[in-house]
Structure formats: C-alpha cells, structure tokens
Design an enzyme around this catalytic site. Structure first.
Site, PDB file in Angstrom:
ATOM      1  N   SER A  63       0.715  -1.222   0.015  1.00  0.00           N
ATOM      2  CA  SER A  63      -0.160  -0.002  -0.030  1.00  0.00           C
ATOM      3  C   SER A  63       0.731   1.339   0.116  1.00  0.00           C
ATOM      4  O   SER A  63       0.082   2.257  -0.231  1.00  0.00           O
ATOM      5  CB  SER A  63      -1.030   0.174   1.323  1.00  0.00           C
ATOM      6  OG  SER A  63      -2.161  -0.834   0.831  1.00  0.00           O
ATOM      7  N   LYS A  66       0.334   3.404  -3.011  1.00  0.00           N
ATOM      8  CA  LYS A  66      -0.785   4.318  -3.096  1.00  0.00           C
ATOM      9  C   LYS A  66      -0.429   5.899  -3.539  1.00  0.00           C
ATOM     10  O   LYS A  66      -1.046   6.343  -4.070  1.00  0.00           O
ATOM     11  CB  LYS A  66      -1.822   3.879  -2.130  1.00  0.00           C
ATOM     12  CG  LYS A  66      -2.255   2.731  -2.103  1.00  0.00           C
ATOM     13  CD  LYS A  66      -3.365   2.271  -0.930  1.00  0.00           C
ATOM     14  CE  LYS A  66      -3.514   0.704  -1.172  1.00  0.00           C
ATOM     15  NZ  LYS A  66      -4.601   0.485   0.129  1.00  0.00           N
ATOM     16  N   TYR A 188      -3.218  -2.334 -10.272  1.00  0.00           N
ATOM     17  CA  TYR A 188      -3.114  -2.298  -8.842  1.00  0.00           C
ATOM     18  C   TYR A 188      -2.348  -3.440  -8.159  1.00  0.00           C
ATOM     19  O   TYR A 188      -1.293  -3.025  -7.206  1.00  0.00           O
ATOM     20  CB  TYR A 188      -4.694  -2.103  -8.311  1.00  0.00           C
ATOM     21  CG  TYR A 188      -4.481  -2.169  -6.719  1.00  0.00           C
ATOM     22  CD1 TYR A 188      -4.263  -0.944  -5.964  1.00  0.00           C
ATOM     23  CD2 TYR A 188      -4.727  -3.409  -5.752  1.00  0.00           C
ATOM     24  CE1 TYR A 188      -4.171  -1.167  -4.486  1.00  0.00           C
ATOM     25  CE2 TYR A 188      -4.945  -3.342  -4.598  1.00  0.00           C
ATOM     26  CZ  TYR A 188      -4.432  -2.361  -3.725  1.00  0.00           C
ATOM     27  OH  TYR A 188      -4.348  -2.464  -2.535  1.00  0.00           O
ATOM     28  N   TYR A 240      -4.696   4.327   7.726  1.00  0.00           N
ATOM     29  CA  TYR A 240      -6.222   3.879   7.844  1.00  0.00           C
ATOM     30  C   TYR A 240      -6.812   4.141   9.236  1.00  0.00           C
ATOM     31  O   TYR A 240      -6.777   5.426   9.304  1.00  0.00           O
ATOM     32  CB  TYR A 240      -6.051   2.373   7.797  1.00  0.00           C
ATOM     33  CG  TYR A 240      -5.139   1.809   6.752  1.00  0.00           C
ATOM     34  CD1 TYR A 240      -5.244   2.137   5.520  1.00  0.00           C
ATOM     35  CD2 TYR A 240      -3.972   0.953   7.045  1.00  0.00           C
ATOM     36  CE1 TYR A 240      -4.771   1.638   4.477  1.00  0.00           C
ATOM     37  CE2 TYR A 240      -3.235   0.519   6.037  1.00  0.00           C
ATOM     38  CZ  TYR A 240      -3.662   0.875   4.737  1.00  0.00           C
ATOM     39  OH  TYR A 240      -2.688   0.463   3.738  1.00  0.00           O
ATOM     40  N   VAL A 258       1.026  -3.660   4.229  1.00  0.00           N
ATOM     41  CA  VAL A 258       0.998  -4.941   4.588  1.00  0.00           C
ATOM     42  C   VAL A 258       2.471  -5.889   4.726  1.00  0.00           C
ATOM     43  O   VAL A 258       2.387  -6.756   5.351  1.00  0.00           O
ATOM     44  CB  VAL A 258      -0.228  -5.965   4.207  1.00  0.00           C
ATOM     45  CG1 VAL A 258      -1.414  -5.347   4.908  1.00  0.00           C
ATOM     46  CG2 VAL A 258      -0.158  -5.872   2.734  1.00  0.00           C
TER      47      VAL A 258
HETATM   48  N1  GLN Z   1      -1.800  -5.497  -1.686  1.00  0.00           N
HETATM   49  C1  GLN Z   1      -2.508  -5.202  -0.508  1.00  0.00           C
HETATM   50  C2  GLN Z   1      -3.970  -5.510  -0.736  1.00  0.00           C
HETATM   51  O1  GLN Z   1      -4.565  -5.213  -1.440  1.00  0.00           O
HETATM   52  C3  GLN Z   1      -2.277  -3.954   0.056  1.00  0.00           C
HETATM   53  C4  GLN Z   1      -2.849  -3.501   1.390  1.00  0.00           C
HETATM   54  C5  GLN Z   1      -1.862  -2.930   2.264  1.00  0.00           C
HETATM   55  O2  GLN Z   1      -0.737  -2.803   2.197  1.00  0.00           O
HETATM   56  N2  GLN Z   1      -2.410  -2.217   3.324  1.00  0.00           N
HETATM   57  O3  GLN Z   1      -4.584  -5.975   0.208  1.00  0.00           O
END
Ligand code: GLN
Length: 391
Positions: A63, A66, A188, A240, A258
């Site tokens: 993420s 992003k 993505y 988040y 993550v």
């Molecule tokens: N690729 C992960 C997902 O889409 C990214 C989520 C994250 O890093 N919080 O679930």
C-alpha cells in the site's frame, strides 16, 4: 558509524526486542516473510541516505505505492478529475473496507484499497502493461533507481484478490472506475508487488518532503502542489483507522503497507522509512511505527508543535562604519517572520544617523509568501528616509 547514524542505531536497538503482531497471511507470499527483519533509514536535504538494520532486505511495497500512484494521477489528470473519482476523508475503517460515499459511490480516500483501485484506473495507458510501465517508472523516479515487479507476489495476490476485485466491480457499478475492472485491479496488484528496500522508501519519502524533487538524483518528479496534496491526504488517511492517533503521537504524514514497510515525511527536513513485517490489528507495522514515533519525539519532528524556523527567517546584519548598513534576509519569509524582521528593523532605524542608509536585502530569500512580502512593503512606507528594501 557517523554520529547521526549512531543515534538511529540506538533507536533501532531500543525497539528491536518488541515482538507483538504477526506478518500478513492473507497474501500467501507475504506470510513467508522473516518476522525478525528490522530496518530503518533517513534521507535529508542533501540526499544522503543513513540506514541501520537489515537495510538491504527486499520486500514488496504494497500500500505504500498508493500515495505515489496518486501523485502520478494528480500530475497527469489534475486535482478536480481525481477528486471526481475518490474522496479525501478518513474512512475510520480498515484498509479493505467497502467505504463508498452514499450517493456518488466514490471511495472515502485514495489510501484505502477501494480508493487506490479507483486511482489506478486513472493511470494513463492502453492496457495493463502500459499502465504498469508508467507506475513502475514513477515509483522508480521517486526512489532514484530502477524498480521492478516481483512476479511471484503479484501472482499470489492476483490469485487471492477476490475482495479487491469485488471492490472494483462495486466501483464500476457506480461509474467511478475509468475502464474495465481487470485493467484496474491488475495494475493495482502489480503496483503493490514492486520490490523495494527501506532505503528506497526513505528516498521516496524525501522526494515528497522536498516538494517533489528527489534529493538524491536532484530530478523533479512531480510538481510542488501535487506533493502537498499527497502529503495532506497521507496526513489524514495514511494509517487507515489509526490515522488520527498516529497524527496525535507522531505528527507526520505517513503511509504503511502490509508487507511491514512504513514511510513518514517531515516536510523540508527528512524522509524516513522503516521495515518490520509483524503487523498490528490495523495492518500497520508494529516496530516500524515505534521506530518512527521515537524518532519524531527525539528529533522534535511533530509538525504541529512550534517550529521557530518558520517564524524566524535567517538575518545577517552588516553594520557600516558611519551607522546604517545592510540587513540580509535568507531562508523562508512567512507572515510571522515579517513581524520579527520589522521589530529588528524599527530598533535599527530609530538609531539611524541622518544621511546614513539601511538596506534590507531580501534577494537571498529561499522562499517568500506573497502576503508576507505585501506586509513587509507596507511597513516600509512608514520607515524613516534612508531605510530601503531590495526585493
Ligand atoms: N496489496 C494489498 C491489498 O490490496 C495492499 C494492502 C496494504 O498494504 N494495506 O490487500
């Protein structure tokens, strides 16, 4: 080890024994991460990378991609068009929640998965390959080296990515997605599977810290206002449903992923990044968060505490033998800074002998805000003869 790196090493050693949390296991390739890995890097204005711990360990960006893909979309499409597809309000919900605005179907913000998928659909390109190339090129420019996609992680995520596909279908049903579902989610998944080290993330963070100019390569990657927009959204949504508490404790815009990566930005000062795969219940790295929080406390980096440098521009006074002289301004002139300059100037001007001149040379200012210059000029109208402003 230089003294600053030694300070970073102290922070790392303090945090290292913490073992709360667990690596992400919903993407099979991530579950295999070595939970003991720990690294931390800082990049300042001259582009020097200081890193401690497992700084060569590679992991997928997840993420943390992003904000950078958002930067690409903002740069290419403009703020209005991006905001027509995604909001900028904290969702207060987990990263994979269905946080869509009632009525419009816009995802709450670009830092949660739904919002990031909407943003990925805005990346220019005819197909997934072209779009992925644009994304990888952008992430590479931020990192200052050529990055690539880890195909195994990509395949693992694509094979198990039903929830993200479901989000994309929902977006499409609301007409929020540009193009097809598969193009958006496959772009993505690939952007999430780009391989980085903690050093790369720190350089990427630093590029945002310095208004879009990479301090290592000296290349402008995005425009200043785009960097500011991205940081604003990271500040309210980057962690988040922990974003509010993060701002309270750490006071820096940040983004987690993550795989256990985390980056944070102290504008005009540093980009920082940490890596440790064990995550808390929000999906944020536990030790990475502690490392950045400790750094922010120890180095006084909380954005919302008073920072004198903003209120006090650099002033050099050269006195002339017969009275008068030159006052040279440097650094950044903001509104509060104008007030300080005027106070210094009044003292000086009061004792100015007849016939002497006092020149205020503002040509060396690194940045000045239009309102501050207007205020400074207005003050000069009321100064005694002999006091001149050069801008
Ligand atoms: N690729 C992960 C997902 O889409 C990214 C989520 C994250 O890093 N919080 O679930």
């Amino acid at each position: 080890m230089d003294p600053i790196t030694a300070l970073l090493d102290d922070v790392l050693a303090e945090i290292a024994p913490q073992d709360a949390g667990a690596p992400a296991d919903y993407i099979p390739e991530l579950a295999a991460a070595d939970p003991e890995r720990l690294a931390f890097a800082v990049v300042g204005p001259h582009g020097r990378v200081r890193a401690v711990g497992d700084d060569a360990a590679e992991f997928t960006i997840q993420s943390i991609s992003k904000p950078f893909v958002l930067a690409l979309a903002l740069q290419e499409q403009g703020r209005d068009r991006v905001l027509s597809r995604v909001g900028v309000e904290p969702s207060g919900e987990p990263f994979n929640a269905i946080s869509l605005e009632a009525g419009t179907g816009r995802p709450a913000n670009p830092m949660i998965n739904a919002g990031a998928i909407a943003v990925s659909s805005l990346v220019p390109g005819d197909d997934v390959d072209e779009r992925t190339a644009r994304v990888v090129e952008t992430l590479s420019a931020f990192a200052g080296r050529s990055l690539w996609v880890d195909e195994a992680v990509y395949a693992s995520e694509s094979a198990t990515g039903d929830r993200n596909r479901a989000l994309a279908h929902l977006l499409r049903s609301h007409d929020v997605l540009e193009g097809g579902v598969e193009t958006a989610v496959e772009t993505y998944f690939r952007q999430c599977a780009v391989i980085v080290t903690v050093r790369d993330l720190a350089v990427m963070a630093a590029t945002l810290a310095f208004g879009g100019v990479n301090p290592v390569t000296r290349r402008r990657v995005i425009d200043g206002p785009v960097a500011r927009d991205v940081l604003s959204i990271m500040g309210s949504c980057g962690m988040y449903d922990f974003s509010g508490e993060w701002m309270l404790r750490v006071g820096l815009p940040a983004k987690s992923g993550v795989s256990g990566g985390l980056l944070a930005v102290a504008p005009s000062q540093f980009g920082v990044a940490a890596f440790s795969p064990r995550l808390d219940e929000h999906g944020n790295t536990v030790r990475g968060g502690l490392v950045v929080e400790t750094l922010s406390e120890r180095f006084g980096m909380h954005l919302l505490e008073p920072h004198e440098s903003v209120a006090v521009p650099a002033v050099a006074i050269e006195r002339a033998p017969g009275g008068g002289g030159v006052i040279r301004l440097g650094g950044e002139l903001g509104f509060a800074g104008t007030e300080r300059i005027v106070a210094i100037l009044r003292d000086f001007a009061d004792g100015l002998p007849a016939g002497a001149t006092l020149t205020v040379d503002a040509t060396g200012l690194g940045a000045s805000h239009p309102g501050a210059v207007v205020a400074l000029r207005a003050e000069f109208e009321t100064m005694p003869a002999g006091v001149v402003l050069v801008v």
